[in-house]
Every structure is written in C-alpha cells, then in structure tokens.
Design a protein around this motif. Structure first.
Motif, mmCIF file in Angstrom:
data_model
loop_
_atom_site.group_PDB
_atom_site.id
_atom_site.type_symbol
_atom_site.label_atom_id
_atom_site.label_comp_id
_atom_site.label_asym_id
_atom_site.label_seq_id
_atom_site.Cartn_x
_atom_site.Cartn_y
_atom_site.Cartn_z
ATOM 1 N N TYR A 107 -0.504 9.840 1.277
ATOM 2 C CA TYR A 107 0.840 10.186 0.830
ATOM 3 C C TYR A 107 1.117 11.634 1.213
ATOM 4 C CZ TYR A 107 5.054 9.599 -1.967
ATOM 5 O OH TYR A 107 6.353 9.469 -2.359
ATOM 6 N N LYS B 289 0.814 -1.225 0.000
ATOM 7 C CA LYS B 289 0.000 0.000 0.000
ATOM 8 C C LYS B 289 0.840 1.264 0.000
ATOM 9 C CE LYS B 289 -3.700 0.889 2.624
ATOM 10 N NZ LYS B 289 -4.749 0.731 3.654
ATOM 11 N N LYS B 290 2.060 1.142 0.510
ATOM 12 C CA LYS B 290 2.914 2.336 0.597
ATOM 13 C C LYS B 290 3.274 2.790 -0.811
ATOM 14 C CE LYS B 290 3.244 3.379 4.804
ATOM 15 N NZ LYS B 290 2.720 4.690 5.136
ATOM 16 N N LEU B 291 3.084 4.074 -1.058
ATOM 17 C CA LEU B 291 3.301 4.565 -2.418
ATOM 18 C C LEU B 291 4.770 4.616 -2.825
ATOM 19 C CD1 LEU B 291 0.218 5.696 -2.151
ATOM 20 C CD2 LEU B 291 0.991 6.977 -4.127
ATOM 21 N N ASP B 292 5.674 4.505 -1.881
ATOM 22 C CA ASP B 292 7.082 4.497 -2.241
ATOM 23 C C ASP B 292 7.601 3.084 -2.468
ATOM 24 O OD1 ASP B 292 7.755 7.320 -2.179
ATOM 25 O OD2 ASP B 292 7.260 7.204 -0.049
ATOM 26 N N VAL B 293 6.741 2.110 -2.257
ATOM 27 C CA VAL B 293 7.149 0.716 -2.446
ATOM 28 C C VAL B 293 6.855 0.296 -3.882
ATOM 29 C CG1 VAL B 293 6.652 -1.672 -1.777
ATOM 30 C CG2 VAL B 293 6.905 0.091 -0.021
ATOM 31 N N THR C 26 4.709 3.052 -8.795
ATOM 32 C CA THR C 26 4.386 2.273 -7.602
ATOM 33 C C THR C 26 2.896 2.246 -7.302
ATOM 34 O OG1 THR C 26 4.612 4.218 -6.226
ATOM 35 C CG2 THR C 26 6.573 2.880 -6.537
ATOM 36 N N TYR C 27 2.081 2.898 -8.120
ATOM 37 C CA TYR C 27 0.684 3.059 -7.720
ATOM 38 C C TYR C 27 -0.259 2.774 -8.876
ATOM 39 C CZ TYR C 27 -3.519 5.399 -5.939
ATOM 40 O OH TYR C 27 -4.788 5.689 -5.535
#
Lengths: 165, 537
Positions: B124, A67-71, B179-180
C-alpha cells in the motif's frame, strides 16, 4: 473464455481507479468494459467491470481485487444472474429522406431523440449491451458522427436473500 | 509540533531504533526533527541500499525496517529495494520526501510521482496531504506492512506537510480499516481434512517457504514434523526453517536444489506446501505437484492458493496459527518406509563435485565457513552462482540464512547484512557475494566504516558474472557476451582505502585457519576467495 461481471465496491479516493485498472494491466487480465460511479454512500464508489478469461483467470481476478486495500467488497456474477444496462448517446447526420426511418427505428428500439439541429440529431438509448450494439449496427447504414457509451452497469437480480444495509 | 516531529514520534511509538536513508531538501524537516530523538540514523551511499538494509532489520527482528529518502531521484532509486522486499514479502516502511503539495503535478525540481511509480511493488502507499493524518497513516502503515501477507508500505510526505503545525498529536492505539482483515486462523474443517489425509498418506512431505519464517512458525513446524515423522524440504526463501543437519530435512527444491529434495517432491503422495508461492524456480511444472498426489496449500494470502497450482485442500491462514492447530489434532502418520527411501536417495543422489585444486572450492569453503560460524550467526547470500552455492552448502544451525529468492537483486547481501548487524549487534553477520554483486554495493563499505557496523564480507572472485556465464556456456555454447569483469579493482587495495582488514584465500590449503582468522574478532573484514572462473553450480 468465459465472460464475468465484477461489481467492486471501492473507497472513493483519488488514485483508486488507477490502481484497479493497473492491476488488470499488470496481470494481463482483460477489461471488456468499465463503469465507475459514486454509490448512495459518498465514501464508496462502485466499479462495474466486465472481463473474460479461463476459470483460473476469473478466480484470480476476484482474489487479486480483494487483495487491494482500497477494495471494500467484490461481488462477481455471470451475465444471466444480473440485470445489465448501458447508456449510449449517439449523434447522426440525417436528411429528410431518412428521418422517418430513423424515428421508426427509435420507436422499435425504445430509444429517444434528445437533441436536434437542421442536419444532425442525438439519440439516447438505455438497454442491455447487446441492444446497444444492435442499435449501432442499425445506425451504421445512416451516418454516425459521434458515439459515447457508459460501459456496462450491473446489479445482481433481486432475491429474498438480499439484505438491506 | 510540526509534521516532521509527528513522523518521528510515530516511529518512536512503533519502537523503531534505526532509520537508513539519504537526505535531500524534500526530506530535510524529517532529518532535522530526528536529531531530537534517540533513533539512530545511518547514511547509506545509495538509496536502494537503504531499503535493503531495512529489509535486513525486518528479517531478524520481525518488525518492519524503516528507510527515509528524498523526493525525485532519491525516491526512484529506492524502488528496486522496495520491489525486492515486495517479491520476498518483507515488511518495510519507506518514507519519501515530496515537493510542496501545492506544486504537485507541475513537474518542479526533483518531483517524481513515487506513489504512482511503486504501485505494483508495494502493499500500500500513502501521499499525505493533511498534516493531521500523519499519526493515523503511520499507524496503518506499520499494521499493513507487518500483518497478513507482509510487504513494503510507502509514505510520501510533501515538505510543506512536514513543516505544517499539527493541531494535536495522538498516536492511535488501534487501526480501523474496513477493507483489510487478513485471515489468520485456518478453517477448522480444512485442518481436520489435512489430518485425515495424513493418516492415509504413505509418502507425505512438507515443502516450507519463506512464509514459515515470516510467521515465525519454525518451532511449530519442526515439532509437527518430528511428532509425526514427516520429512521436510524447503524453497530458497524457506532455508533455515529446519537446521540443515536435521535428519528430517532434505534440502532445497527447485532447478538449483538438491536432486533428492526434488525426487521427494515428485514421489510424495501428499505434499503440504506452506508459505510458498509455487513459483517457477521452486516448482518448474506446477501440474506435476497436483498429479497423483494430494496437494495441501497453506498460505496467508488467498490469492496465492490456486494461482500456480490448484490444490486438493486449500488452507488460508497464518502458518504459525495453523501448525498450532495441527498440534491439537489427533492422528497417526506412519511413513518409516518413506523416510528410509529418502535417506537412501540422500545418499545416492548427492551431487559430486570435482573441484580444481588450483582454486578455492566454493562449495567446500561455504560448508567450512558455516561450520566455523557461531550457532546463531546470520548468513546473508547475494545473487548469482554464489547464491546457489550458498543455498546448497551453507549449514544453518540456530541462526538465519537470508537471501532474495523472489526478485534476485544483485548487491543485496552487503546492505542487508548491515541492517541485520545494526539490529542484532551481538550476532555474527557474514555477507557472501560474488565479485559482480560485491561491486554493485561496494560503496557501502564507507557506511560500515562511518557507522561502525562490523559486517564480514566474503567475495567469491572469478572475474565473471558467473551465473550468466554459465547460462551462456550451456545455451549459447560458450559464446560469451558482456560477462567479463576485467577492470575490477584490487580488493586488497580497496579494503586498505577503507581501512578494512583484508584476507585472501587462493586455494583450499589454508582454508580453516583463514576462516578462523576471518571470524575471530567482531570487526569488519573482507575475505577474497579466488575461485575457478569456469566452475558451474
């Protein structure tokens, strides 16, 4: 409690380590070991996290990391599915009576003496985490001055299904 | 063009019409540039309410609401509002001014590490260090906030970055985030499995959460329920997915829900949870909803599936998209017997209240209030006993019912209602709060007056923090501690001070005519209802 290794590719930006570590703290997930370094791509870092928990926790760790956007990507495996290594530097105090014994131990453990002075020496060992623990146990009977460890690094074993990037 | 101008251009490109906020030196370039724009600025009286007001905008427009505050205390004050939006998955863009980037980390006046502080409450966050990043950051922020599992995004902009010259302004048309990529479309195999299971099910039930409203899937869900005759219950955040008097709707579940809704959950043999987290307030014992039943869990956030209860059929995707796909599946579902059982429960298990005639009965009052409200009216409930009564007795027709079910932040209703009213001025907006929650946001009466935001406010007054008092009544055997609200102001005088018309209702005798007078004109009004201090929800 099961042990699980997470190989996490993240954006190589400031603050990302804090966000990932914060996620583990906030959700009460364990971090048994954590190692971070840049990959061949300078914009990407790889975090190797060793954690443990029940089935649901292990699944949640993966999902919450995703879920982490930096992952960028999370790969997860059991210990037997991968090659693990850890590097340790350990400084000890020696004397002429135990010098021989230490050198023999290093030979058996495939460790190297990388620095020395009249009373101190520094040993380097790179092996599976279990062996690192064993080395510490063996040296504890002598006189340990300082220890620095990298934490576990791991990559999934080679298979013909691996794809090149 | 400087960074601050670029920030405004970005907001314009996103179609933002209103910014709620509170200035300070660190956000002054932004508030200077906004004067050249047609974007409306609304000065709230404390930063937390800027976020709540933006939340109100989001919840009626489907687009992220925007708030902009200064660094340090401005930024830290807004955190509760951000956390509230995060818990309820409300998209929000929160802009914070920051001290000069060269001074970051040196603890200068009004410096706070806001991106660090809000990390666990935002989807974020950005700390913009290069003025040329502004267009990309804003584009990404709006995209992130309003897609997938929605939520707040914070953009922290140091004052020197706001003042720096931007070489070329171009608002990106697309975002590229490696990443999204949230899953929108449900897996076809899983969808077929659900259809096949529905064919077998004798007692199917849909439990709809806030996710259904966030994906605007009410129509699709209702049509699905009607086509196959499947009954529906909702969580607190899901109230409004079906009109309250729809024959297939059986009310809110959970600790404070309808007994027949809970009975329906327990007795169903197939439960479709959609856009709901299976959190403690709705589902007290998660293992009960997996015992002797097929659990289908639909959510856009894969991490919610299996977090609190392991489903038989997990289904990741957007609720609207999934219900559109369900509509294409051919199957028959026969549960007439189940429906008549539930109707029987609805009749037999309805809660009977015995109100004291010396006071206004909040339950009956709320029912009548919503009877009188316009069909498209928006009802904003606060937190406390008033919230539980609102959830239990407000009738939602074609309008909306808003409250904070996730965080349960007292004082939410008035600022959120202000946000709603600015976004949809043609609609009737009523905030219903207790005297505790009212006093947490009563400074916003000034904002309503200053900016002419005609929100209607009901205060259910019992001189107690009722929900806590009730808890102390049951748990500590009436050993009351710190729940007495003596010292509260005379609301009539307070209204007068703000120039807001005031009405008081002391019992049920003149209930209807008072409500009519309260709702008649599109103007702010405060209605105090004196309720029994010892009443229980």
């Amino acid at each position: 409690m099961k042990k699980r290794i997470y190989s996490v590719l993240v954006e190589n930006r400031s603050g990302v380590l804090g966000k990932v570590a914060g996620l583990f703290a906030r959700r009460c997930f364990n971090i048994d070991s954590l190692a971070v370094g840049e990959t061949d791509d300078r914009t990407v870092s790889c975090m190797t996290i060793v954690s443990s928990g029940d089935e649901r926790t292990i699944e949640q760790i993966e999902k919450q990391l995703n879920k982490k956007l930096d992952v960028i990507k999370v790969k997860t495996f059991a210990e037997r599915q991968c090659i693990t290594r850890e590097l340790m530097l350990i400084k000890i105090k020696y004397n002429k009576n135990n010098r021989r014994e230490i050198m023999e131990l290093c030979e058996i453990m495939k460790a190297q003496i990388v620095d020395m002075s009249k009373h101190f020496m520094m040993i380097q060992i790179c092996d599976e985490p279990e062996k690192i623990k064993l080395m510490i146990n063996m040296l504890q009977t002598i006189s340990i001055v300082e220890v620095a460890r990298t934490g576990t690094l791991a990559l999934c074993k080679c298979s013909e299904n691996d794809e090149s990037r | 063009m400087i960074g601050a101008d670029a920030m405004i251009k970005c907001l314009e490109a996103e179609g933002v019409t209103t910014v709620f906020g509170y200035p300070g030196v660190a956000i002054c370039p932004f508030y200077n540039s906004i004067l050249e724009s047609r974007i409306r600025t609304i000065l709230v009286r404390t930063e937390q309410n800027a976020a709540h007001a933006a939340s109100g905008v989001s919840r009626v427009t489907g687009k992220p609401g925007v708030c902009a505050v200064t660094s340090g205390p401005g930024a830290t004050n807004v955190i509760t509002g951000i956390a509230t939006a995060f818990a309820d998955s409300i998209p929000l863009i929160c802009i914070t001014g920051q001290v000069n980037s060269e001074l970051l980390g040196s603890d200068v006046f009004q410096e706070a590490d806001i991106t660090g502080a809000v990390e666990s409450f935002v989807k974020y966050s950005y700390l913009v260090k290069d003025v040329n990043d502004i267009p990309r950051v804003f584009k990404e922020a709006f995209h992130i906030a309003n897609t997938g599992r929605k939520g707040p995004v914070l953009i922290d902009v140091p004052i020197d970055v706001q003042n720096a010259l931007i070489s070329k302004f171009k608002y990106p048309e697309e975002v590229s985030l490696r990443t999204y990529k949230p899953t929108v479309k449900g897996h076809a195999v899983q969808i077929r499995k659900v259809a096949a299971q529905l064919e077998k099910a004798k007692r199917p039930l849909i439990c709809a959460g806030g996710g259904v409203l966030l994906s605007e899937a009410q129509e699709e869900l209702r049509r699905f329920a009607e086509t196959h005759g499947v009954p529906v219950v909702s969580t607190m955040m899901g109230i409004g997915v079906m009109p309250t008097d729809h024959p297939l709707y059986y009310g809110m579940v959970g600790n404070n829900g309808k007994p027949y809704a809970n009975r329906a959950m327990n007795e169903s043999d197939m439960l479709i949870m959609v856009g709901a987290r299976v959190a403690d307030r709705a589902v007290n014992q998660p293992d009960l909803i997996t015992k002797d039943k097929v659990l289908v869990h639909i959510d856009v956030d894969p991490a919610e599936i299996g977090k609190n209860a392991g489903p038989t059929i997990p289904l990741v995707g957007d609720a609207k998209c999934i219900f559109e796909d369900f509509a294409r599946e051919e199957f028959t579902c026969s549960c007439k017997e189940w429906i008549s059982t539930l109707d029987d429960y609805r009749h037999k298990l309805a809660k009977k209240r015995i109100p004291d005639p010396a006071y206004v009965d909040p339950a009956e009052f709320i029912t009548r209030l919503t009877d009188h409200m316009e069909e498209t009216g928006v009802y904003v409930a606060d937190v406390g006993q008033n919230q539980i009564w609102s959830c239990g007795y407000a009738k939602v027709k074609k309008g909306k019912f808003l409250t904070t079910g996730g965080m349960g932040t007292m004082g939410y209703s008035i600022p959120a209602a202000m946000g709603v009213k600015t976004a949809v001025p043609e609609r009737q907006v009523v905030a219903v709060c207790g005297d505790g929650s009212f006093q947490m946001s009563m400074m916003e009466l000034a904002t309503m007056c200053q900016h002419d935001i005609p929100v209607k406010i009901v205060v259910l007054k019992n001189n107690f923090l009722g929900m806590v008092r009730q808890f102390q009544h049951f748990t500590y055997k009436d050993h009351y501690s710190v729940v007495d609200l003596s010292g509260s102001p005379d609301l009539e005088k307070l209204s007068q001070a703000y120039g807001i018309p005031f009405l008081r209702l002391t019992d049920m005798e003149k209930c209807d005519e008072t409500i009519e007078a309260f709702l008649r004109e599109d103007a702010s009004m405060l209605l105090e209802c004196v309720i029994d201090p010892m009443d229980l929800v």
